[in-house]
Design an enzyme around this catalytic site. Structure first.
Site, PDB file in Angstrom:
ATOM      1  N   SER A  11       0.962  -1.287   0.066  1.00  0.00           N
ATOM      2  CA  SER A  11       0.016   0.050  -0.010  1.00  0.00           C
ATOM      3  C   SER A  11       0.961   1.334   0.020  1.00  0.00           C
ATOM      4  O   SER A  11       1.486   1.350  -0.952  1.00  0.00           O
ATOM      5  CB  SER A  11      -0.920  -0.129   1.126  1.00  0.00           C
ATOM      6  OG  SER A  11      -2.217   0.858   1.148  1.00  0.00           O
ATOM      7  N   ASP A  66     -10.043  -3.201  -5.392  1.00  0.00           N
ATOM      8  CA  ASP A  66      -9.423  -2.437  -4.369  1.00  0.00           C
ATOM      9  C   ASP A  66      -9.850  -0.928  -4.494  1.00  0.00           C
ATOM     10  O   ASP A  66      -9.669  -0.383  -5.543  1.00  0.00           O
ATOM     11  CB  ASP A  66      -7.808  -2.424  -4.700  1.00  0.00           C
ATOM     12  CG  ASP A  66      -7.226  -1.816  -3.508  1.00  0.00           C
ATOM     13  OD1 ASP A  66      -7.702  -1.067  -2.550  1.00  0.00           O
ATOM     14  OD2 ASP A  66      -5.884  -2.065  -3.510  1.00  0.00           O
ATOM     15  N   HIS A 100      -8.080  -4.626  -1.347  1.00  0.00           N
ATOM     16  CA  HIS A 100      -6.904  -4.236  -0.965  1.00  0.00           C
ATOM     17  C   HIS A 100      -6.155  -5.241  -0.160  1.00  0.00           C
ATOM     18  O   HIS A 100      -5.053  -5.409  -0.334  1.00  0.00           O
ATOM     19  CB  HIS A 100      -7.145  -2.947   0.089  1.00  0.00           C
ATOM     20  CG  HIS A 100      -6.063  -2.233   0.320  1.00  0.00           C
ATOM     21  ND1 HIS A 100      -5.082  -1.518  -0.905  1.00  0.00           N
ATOM     22  CD2 HIS A 100      -5.297  -1.882   1.582  1.00  0.00           C
ATOM     23  CE1 HIS A 100      -4.187  -0.723  -0.266  1.00  0.00           C
ATOM     24  NE2 HIS A 100      -4.197  -1.168   1.189  1.00  0.00           N
TER      25      HIS A 100
END
Length: 709
Positions: free
Chosen positions: A555, A640, A675
């Protein structure tokens, strides 16, 4: 197979007289249905599968190791709620948990640190409240984001996500009959709380995935009839929902990256709606809870940047008394209230501190705190997690682990200052904690700042002479802590002679608020140079070498990986970038992308010239250039909502076009996940095995038969 080549369609973007060309802008498809885009993603997945098929036996062996370490049939430590023990249970061969309970034979009470839940034929019958294995059938992705029991123990509400897009459906069930009592609530977040036994409070999002409305739902009514308690119209702010430990108040917070203000809802006076508890003041961040006649307020501002703890009476919210003053070297992280005690969670020098304070009887005015009692921990670097405890009890429950100590649950008797180990996760496969060493070292950044590094290795395998392979992990954003926690899968690296290290770089929160502030906005590059300094330091002290160093981040940590790859590709042999935030400038210029507006206080608003050019100078996609790069694995999730799949996709496409080396560049996009990638526990082990196999191949460590080396 040859690697896929994405077509180029010139897309010009101009700002402040600066023209950027994005040949892969077309790869963004918010509908996730464009056949050409999906075809390209599938080609990348096929290429990755083809390359990795050459070491499939190694991947399979690692997966067997990973799965062989877990006790597949296991339960969590039961928690007292009213007259029941509640717990989660895993079953052999099953991906997901069962949520269960048993009646407590002696009924409701404070419990004891030594008590055990009765099992066996003479024990109260086990009730299976929710079996996620049943609910997940027919879904490639499944996650329960919240599971809440009403205070009378008769109803349960749980939030389900079946796509990975973090948009939940809430089911409200009668526990006794195991039947729904109304239609599900749809389009909500995972933030749900019971308001007594007859109402539920929940949060919904706007079109850019920003939690902006909080609702009161009367059980048995239609969702269309729900009352909106508050609508946050400022797109820099998002809503959060919490319950006080005694469940008498719900707190709705509206927060940006710098400011947080709180409303309260009296559960017994719901008709009054939300009442302002702490006002909106720019730069002031408050977190609150309740006990007796007082609200407790954790408050941060520019002056008290590491936070102070205050208290006020319910009838005079503006007259606050400071209980714990601000300290420049100690950060106040969190607080937890009990009927007779206050627990504070702090950080000093990057390490957790947990301190217990006794409170005067309810009804007596609180003017200060007596000396607290600290709970001591033994590892040089460790992780402590707050866990739910009974408000009316004198027992504090917390989780503990370190890089070598498996996840453990302790019950701490705050009256006697006694801790009892309730459970330590069983690690099968011959694990022995004595084989592993944890250390804490400090690298010196280019501006002289000392940066802590947590390290673990197997002492009978690591030589520490420069020949050892290493994985160096980093994150460094949002004031998030990357604590030195235990990972059973990581043993497959340590048992192959790896050294594993975590660089606690600026932008994270490990060393206090200033540590975070010195790694954001126009100081963001400190995050990247800190990480490079850590890598160089570890090489200098011979804990690894350039030829055996792999870096890893997810991320915003993927932004870190992308940036340092552009800055110092010579320093690393391999890199893993999970769902990386790599198209920083383009994303931050587009307020229609989820989360963008609220992120301007983290990265900067590139509509302002100073931020535009600063962000452009480190944005990974914008700084790819013709040069040699190490072996790289990039992952993404099609659904995501936090990092659009198109960001890592464009990053890979541009890298393929410009890089001058022959090293691996693999891209894996999960087509039915978000995600957090896949949701099943064994699926996650498969992903770990895949990543570890890639690392071993990238570091030229693939043995002929995949066995331990």
């Amino acid at each position: 197979m040859e690697p896929p080549v994405a077509k180029k369609l010139k897309h010009e973007m101009e700002m402040f007289g600066d023209v950027r060309i994005d040949n892969y802008y077309w790869l963004r498809d918010d509908s996730r249905s464009n056949p050409e885009v999906l075809s390209y993603l599938n080609q990348e997945n096929s290429y990755t599968e083809s390359v990795m098929s050459e070491i499939k036996s190694l991947q399979d062996e690692i997966y067997t190791e990973l799965r062989g370490r877990i006790k597949e049939d296991d339960i969590t430590v039961p928690s007292r709620k009213g007259c029941y023990f509640y717990y989660d249970k895993n079953l052999e061969e099953k991906q997901y948990v069962q949520h269960c309970r048993r009646r407590i034979p002696e009924g409701e009470g404070p419990g004891s640190v030594h008590e055990l839940m009765p099992t066996g034929p003479d024990a109260p019958e086990e009730e299976i409240l929710l079996d996620e294995n049943v609910r997940s059938q027919g879904h490639e992705y499944y996650r329960v984001g919240a599971f809440e029991i009403s205070s009378n123990n008769k109803l349960m509400a749980y939030a389900e996500d079946t796509k990975g897009d973090e948009i939940y459906t809430v089911n409200i069930m009668d526990i006794e009959t195991q039947s729904p009592i109304e239609k599900p609530l749809t389009g909500v977040t995972e933030a749900i709380e019971w308001a007594g036994d007859e109402a539920l409070v929940y949060v919904t999002m706007d079109e850019i995935h920003r939690p902006d409305k909080v609702w009161l739902h009367k059980i048995g009514s239609n969702q269309s009839e729900d009352r909106c308690l508050y609508h946050e119209k400022d797109d820099m702010f998002s809503l959060d929902l919490q319950a006080s430990e005694n469940k008498k108040y719900l707190f709705v917070a509206s927060e940006s990256k710098t400011t947080r203000f709180v409303f309260y809802l009296d559960v017994l006076k719901q008709e009054q709606g939300l009442v302002v508890l702490t006002p909106r003041v720019e730069g002031v961040d408050t977190d609150v809870s309740h006990r007796g006649d007082h609200f407790f307020i954790k408050r941060r501002s520019d002056e008290v940047f590491n936070s102070e703890l205050c208290v006020c009476t319910l009838d005079n919210l503006t007259a606050t008394t400071v209980l714990l003053p601000h300290r420049e070297s100690v950060k106040l992280d969190d607080m937890q209230l009990f009927s007779d005690h206050l627990v504070v969670y702090e950080r000093e020098n990057g390490l957790h501190k947990v301190t217990v304070f006794s409170l005067p009887p309810v009804g007596q005015k609180i003017v200060g705190l007596q000396t607290g009692r600290a709970i001591n921990f033994i590892d040089p670097a460790y992780s402590v997690d707050r866990m739910e405890s009974q408000f009316s009890s004198h027992i504090l429950r917390f989780g503990y682990s370190s890089l070598r100590t498996p996840n453990s649950v302790y019950d701490h008797d705050m009256s006697t200052n006694t801790s009892v180990l309730k459970k330590v996760d069983l690690v099968l496969g011959g694990f022995d904690v004595k084989h592993y060493v944890t250390e804490r070292k400090w690298a010196v950044a280019e501006d002289g700042t000392q940066v802590p590094i947590s390290i673990v290795y197997r002492k009978d395998l690591a030589k520490l002479d420069g020949s050892d392979p290493m994985v160096l992990y980093g994150y460094g954003s949002y004031e998030i802590y990357v604590d030195p926690y235990f990972s059973a899968p990581r043993l497959s690296l340590l048992d192959r002679g790896f050294v594993y290290a975590i660089a606690h770089i600026r932008g994270g929160g490990e060393m206090g608020r200033k540590w975070y502030e010195n790694g954001k906005l126009l100081k963001k590059k400190n995050t990247f140079t800190d990480f490079i300094a850590c890598a160089e330091y570890l090489i200098t002290i011979k804990y690894c070498s350039k030829a055996k160093l792999c870096i890893n981040g997810r991320s915003a940590g993927g932004l870190l990986i992308g940036s340092v790859l552009n800055m110092r590709p010579d320093l690393f042999k391999a890199a893993v970038a999970g769902v990386p935030f790599v198209d920083v400038l383009t994303t931050m210029l587009d307020p229609t992308i989820p989360l963008t507006t609220s992120e301007w206080e983290e990265w900067g608003d590139p509509r302002k010239e100073e931020f535009y050019f600063y962000m452009k100078s480190y944005s990974p996609v914008d700084n790819i250039k013709p040069q040699d790069y190490p072996n790289i694995l990039v992952t993404a999730g099609l659904n995501d909502p936090r990092v659009l799949y198109s960001e890592p996709t464009k990053f890979v496409a541009k890298l393929r076009d410009l890089k001058t080396d022959k090293n691996f560049l693999l891209f894996k996009c999960e087509m039915a996940a978000g995600h957090s990638s896949k949701s099943g526990r064994f699926e996650k082990l498969e992903e770990d095995a895949f990543t570890y196999a890639f690392i071993l191949r990238a570091l030229d460590m693939v043995p002929p038969n995949g066995s331990l080396i």
